[in-house]
Design an enzyme around this catalytic site. Structure first.
Site, PDB file in Angstrom:
ATOM      1  N   ASN A 258       0.693  11.796  -2.297  1.00  0.00           N
ATOM      2  CA  ASN A 258       1.252  12.263  -1.027  1.00  0.00           C
ATOM      3  C   ASN A 258       2.235  11.320  -0.401  1.00  0.00           C
ATOM      4  OD1 ASN A 258      -0.579  10.358   0.087  1.00  0.00           O
ATOM      5  ND2 ASN A 258      -1.675  11.863   1.676  1.00  0.00           N
ATOM      6  N   LEU A 259       2.261  10.214  -1.065  1.00  0.00           N
ATOM      7  CA  LEU A 259       3.700   9.108  -0.800  1.00  0.00           C
ATOM      8  C   LEU A 259       3.179   8.692   0.563  1.00  0.00           C
ATOM      9  CD1 LEU A 259       6.616  11.243  -1.645  1.00  0.00           C
ATOM     10  CD2 LEU A 259       5.326   9.635  -3.245  1.00  0.00           C
TER      11      LEU A 259
ATOM     12  N   LYS B 185     -15.801   3.747  -1.103  1.00  0.00           N
ATOM     13  CA  LYS B 185     -15.542   3.590  -2.473  1.00  0.00           C
ATOM     14  C   LYS B 185     -17.091   3.606  -3.269  1.00  0.00           C
ATOM     15  CE  LYS B 185     -11.034   2.976  -3.552  1.00  0.00           C
ATOM     16  NZ  LYS B 185     -10.625   3.593  -4.659  1.00  0.00           N
TER      17      LYS B 185
ATOM     18  N   ARG C  83     -11.301 -15.825  10.651  1.00  0.00           N
ATOM     19  CA  ARG C  83     -11.488 -14.655  11.039  1.00  0.00           C
ATOM     20  C   ARG C  83     -13.020 -14.329  10.621  1.00  0.00           C
ATOM     21  NH1 ARG C  83      -6.683 -11.214   8.060  1.00  0.00           N
ATOM     22  NH2 ARG C  83      -7.709 -12.100   6.568  1.00  0.00           N
TER      23      ARG C  83
ATOM     24  N   ALA D  54      -5.309   7.157  -6.318  1.00  0.00           N
ATOM     25  CA  ALA D  54      -5.166   7.405  -4.764  1.00  0.00           C
ATOM     26  C   ALA D  54      -6.492   7.131  -4.000  1.00  0.00           C
ATOM     27  CB  ALA D  54      -4.584   9.025  -4.609  1.00  0.00           C
ATOM     28  N   ALA D  55      -6.247   6.450  -2.741  1.00  0.00           N
ATOM     29  CA  ALA D  55      -7.050   6.182  -1.842  1.00  0.00           C
ATOM     30  C   ALA D  55      -6.245   5.538  -0.445  1.00  0.00           C
ATOM     31  CB  ALA D  55      -8.065   5.004  -2.552  1.00  0.00           C
TER      32      ALA D  55
ATOM     33  N   ILE E 183      -2.746 -19.655   7.721  1.00  0.00           N
ATOM     34  CA  ILE E 183      -4.054 -19.511   6.883  1.00  0.00           C
ATOM     35  C   ILE E 183      -5.160 -19.433   7.727  1.00  0.00           C
ATOM     36  CG2 ILE E 183      -5.289 -20.889   5.177  1.00  0.00           C
ATOM     37  CD1 ILE E 183      -2.430 -20.409   4.526  1.00  0.00           C
TER      38      ILE E 183
ATOM     39  N   ASP F 218      -1.581  16.108  -1.335  1.00  0.00           N
ATOM     40  CA  ASP F 218      -2.651  15.443  -0.886  1.00  0.00           C
ATOM     41  C   ASP F 218      -3.853  15.451  -1.691  1.00  0.00           C
ATOM     42  OD1 ASP F 218      -5.144  14.296   0.812  1.00  0.00           O
ATOM     43  OD2 ASP F 218      -3.614  14.377   2.255  1.00  0.00           O
TER      44      ASP F 218
ATOM     45  N   TYR G  86     -14.323   0.958   4.164  1.00  0.00           N
ATOM     46  CA  TYR G  86     -13.780   1.019   2.852  1.00  0.00           C
ATOM     47  C   TYR G  86     -14.602   0.743   1.504  1.00  0.00           C
ATOM     48  CZ  TYR G  86     -10.577  -0.460  -0.941  1.00  0.00           C
ATOM     49  OH  TYR G  86      -9.889  -0.660  -2.063  1.00  0.00           O
TER      50      TYR G  86
HETATM   51  P1  NAD Z   1      -1.468   1.731  -2.908  1.00  0.00           P
HETATM   52  O1  NAD Z   1      -1.666   2.091  -1.543  1.00  0.00           O
HETATM   53  O2  NAD Z   1      -0.365   0.904  -3.151  1.00  0.00           O
HETATM   54  O3  NAD Z   1      -1.525   3.123  -3.708  1.00  0.00           O
HETATM   55  C1  NAD Z   1      -2.521   3.905  -3.391  1.00  0.00           C
HETATM   56  C2  NAD Z   1      -1.470   5.306  -3.816  1.00  0.00           C
HETATM   57  O4  NAD Z   1      -2.338   6.482  -3.243  1.00  0.00           O
HETATM   58  C3  NAD Z   1      -0.283   5.369  -2.812  1.00  0.00           C
HETATM   59  O5  NAD Z   1       0.961   5.700  -3.731  1.00  0.00           O
HETATM   60  C4  NAD Z   1      -0.592   6.325  -1.828  1.00  0.00           C
HETATM   61  O6  NAD Z   1       0.589   7.340  -1.387  1.00  0.00           O
HETATM   62  C5  NAD Z   1      -1.621   7.268  -2.558  1.00  0.00           C
HETATM   63  N1  NAD Z   1      -2.474   8.072  -1.610  1.00  0.00           N
HETATM   64  C6  NAD Z   1      -3.013   7.681  -0.468  1.00  0.00           C
HETATM   65  N2  NAD Z   1      -3.793   8.435   0.160  1.00  0.00           N
HETATM   66  C7  NAD Z   1      -3.461   9.915  -0.675  1.00  0.00           C
HETATM   67  C8  NAD Z   1      -3.778  10.974  -0.548  1.00  0.00           C
HETATM   68  N3  NAD Z   1      -4.833  11.474   0.400  1.00  0.00           N
HETATM   69  N4  NAD Z   1      -3.490  12.160  -1.518  1.00  0.00           N
HETATM   70  C9  NAD Z   1      -2.741  11.571  -2.324  1.00  0.00           C
HETATM   71  N5  NAD Z   1      -2.011  10.171  -2.431  1.00  0.00           N
HETATM   72  C10 NAD Z   1      -2.751   9.559  -1.614  1.00  0.00           C
HETATM   73  O7  NAD Z   1      -2.741   0.686  -3.294  1.00  0.00           O
HETATM   74  P2  NAD Z   1      -3.200   0.198  -4.850  1.00  0.00           P
HETATM   75  O8  NAD Z   1      -3.326  -1.223  -4.255  1.00  0.00           O
HETATM   76  O9  NAD Z   1      -2.188   0.291  -5.667  1.00  0.00           O
HETATM   77  O10 NAD Z   1      -4.489   0.580  -5.096  1.00  0.00           O
HETATM   78  C11 NAD Z   1      -4.933   1.704  -6.124  1.00  0.00           C
HETATM   79  C12 NAD Z   1      -6.370   1.875  -6.391  1.00  0.00           C
HETATM   80  O11 NAD Z   1      -6.868   0.505  -6.611  1.00  0.00           O
HETATM   81  C13 NAD Z   1      -7.048   2.146  -5.072  1.00  0.00           C
HETATM   82  O12 NAD Z   1      -7.793   3.307  -5.118  1.00  0.00           O
HETATM   83  C14 NAD Z   1      -7.640   0.879  -4.632  1.00  0.00           C
HETATM   84  O13 NAD Z   1      -8.785   1.397  -3.637  1.00  0.00           O
HETATM   85  C15 NAD Z   1      -7.841   0.193  -5.755  1.00  0.00           C
HETATM   86  N6  NAD Z   1      -8.055  -1.265  -5.695  1.00  0.00           N
HETATM   87  C16 NAD Z   1      -6.961  -2.061  -5.165  1.00  0.00           C
HETATM   88  C17 NAD Z   1      -7.099  -3.372  -5.123  1.00  0.00           C
HETATM   89  C18 NAD Z   1      -5.921  -4.296  -5.019  1.00  0.00           C
HETATM   90  O14 NAD Z   1      -6.170  -5.467  -4.814  1.00  0.00           O
HETATM   91  N7  NAD Z   1      -4.588  -3.686  -4.680  1.00  0.00           N
HETATM   92  C19 NAD Z   1      -8.452  -3.918  -5.442  1.00  0.00           C
HETATM   93  C20 NAD Z   1      -9.514  -3.216  -5.774  1.00  0.00           C
HETATM   94  C21 NAD Z   1      -9.224  -1.679  -5.861  1.00  0.00           C
END
Ligand code: NAD
Length: 307
Positions: A32-33, A144, A264, A73-74, A199, A51, A140
């Protein structure tokens, strides 16, 4: 082979989409961007701006009948999960259930789910393993963990195959300063603007930083391996924030101002994940050494705006 990548416009998802396409997979992106961007998406991917909580999202999966669904997506912003727990649960729990229902109806062969070390909360352990107790300290982490439980139950009740991958702190090109584990992105944004790095605490807190391309490879290995398993994807190496600063100083090759502020409350002191299970079940191990990964991320950040 056909795959749906939810969140394919985001940081990790967009790298996964690229790699799948380079291997000849037909890729549909469902996003959903909200935090992702169209410019992140490979031109050969088919984009559905939806979405994951919507009926349309279900319909797309049912009609496309992909072999695989990579569910990324999350709502991945820990702070937002605390201020907006309902929204976090809607996306991460209800959204996941919606996608799982679609997978069941479409006869998807396997779901590969992106989870997080955040499920362990503030576990005081040198090296965390998959069997350790998960007691999240953010909504969060909890959403998950709950999504993981739904995935396991969908397998039990409907035979939907899965692999759950729990990542350490992922970094790399296209990461933004928001979202999960974005300290590398935050630092680079400030270095680029010539601002001092802040930091929290003494900088001796450690994290398990893993490069995004290694995460992509683990997802690809999970296509065949790790069925019905929960697997940590990490380097098993502790890097302190001070270590990170040292490396950035070297890469940037000019002065970086640093301000130490109060720690923190609630911040996790150390987080490091054992990656032996990934090695045994996915024949996967990280390939990218941190200094190299940071250099690539730095180069990308200096060329592109925003990071
Ligand atoms: P990000 O926010 O860059 O990517 C998430 C994507 O999901 C985005 O493109 C967003 O537009 C899309 N999105 C969010 N809500 C949505 C919805 N309701 N419908 C459709 N699309 C939706 O995050 P990321 O860092 O690329 O994370 C990707 C996955 O990896 C996530 O599930 C996150 O929990 C998991 N993760 C990330 C990390 C990290 O360090 N980045 C660590 C552990 C887990």
């Amino acid at each position: 082979m056909k795959a749906v990548v939810t969140g394919g416009a985001g940081f990790i998802g967009s790298h996964l989409v690229e790699e799948l396409i380079s291997r000849g997979v037909e890729v549909h992106v469902l996003d959903n961007l909200i935090s992702g961007h169209l410019y992140n998406i490979h031109p050969l991917a088919i984009i559905h701006t939806e979405d994951i909580c919507s009926k349309n999202a279900q319909q797309i999966i049912i009609e496309e009948k992909p072999d695989l669904v990579f569910h990324l997506a999350a709502q991945a912003d820990v702070a937002r999960s605390i201020s907006e727990p309902e929204y976090d649960a809607d996306v991460n729990i209800s959204g996941t259930v919606n996608i799982l229902e679609a997978c069941r109806k479409a006869g998807v062969k396997k779901v590969i789910f992106s989870s997080t070390s955040g499920v362990y909360g503030n576990l005081q352990k040198d090296l965390i393993s998959e069997q350790d107790l998960s007691v999240p300290i953010s909504y969060y982490g909890l959403s998950k963990l709950t999504a993981e439980s739904y995935i396991r139950l969908f397998h039990q009740l409907h035979g939907l195959s899965y692999t759950i991958l729990r990542y350490g702190n992922v970094y790399g090109p296209r990461q933004t300063a928001k979202g999960e584990g974005g300290v590398v992105a935050v630092f680079l944004e400030r270095i680029k603007k010539g601002l001092p790095l802040r930091i929290h605490g003494d900088g001796e807190q450690t994290r398990d930083f893993i490069y995004v391309k290694d995460i992509v490879q683990a997802n690809l290995s999970a296509i065949e391996g790790g069925n019905e398993e929960t697997i940590q994807v990490s380097t098993s190496q502790k890097t302190s924030i001070n270590d990170l600063l040292q490396m950035f100083k070297e890469i940037h090759s000019s002065e970086i101002d640093i301000i130490y502020t109060q720690a923190r409350t609630g911040d996790i002191k150390h987080s490091c994940l054992d990656n032996q299970k990934a090695y045994h079940l996915l024949q996967w191990k990280p390939q990218v050494e941190i200094f190299h990964g940071l250099t690539e991320t730095y180069k990308f950040a200096m060329k592109n705006s925003p990071l």
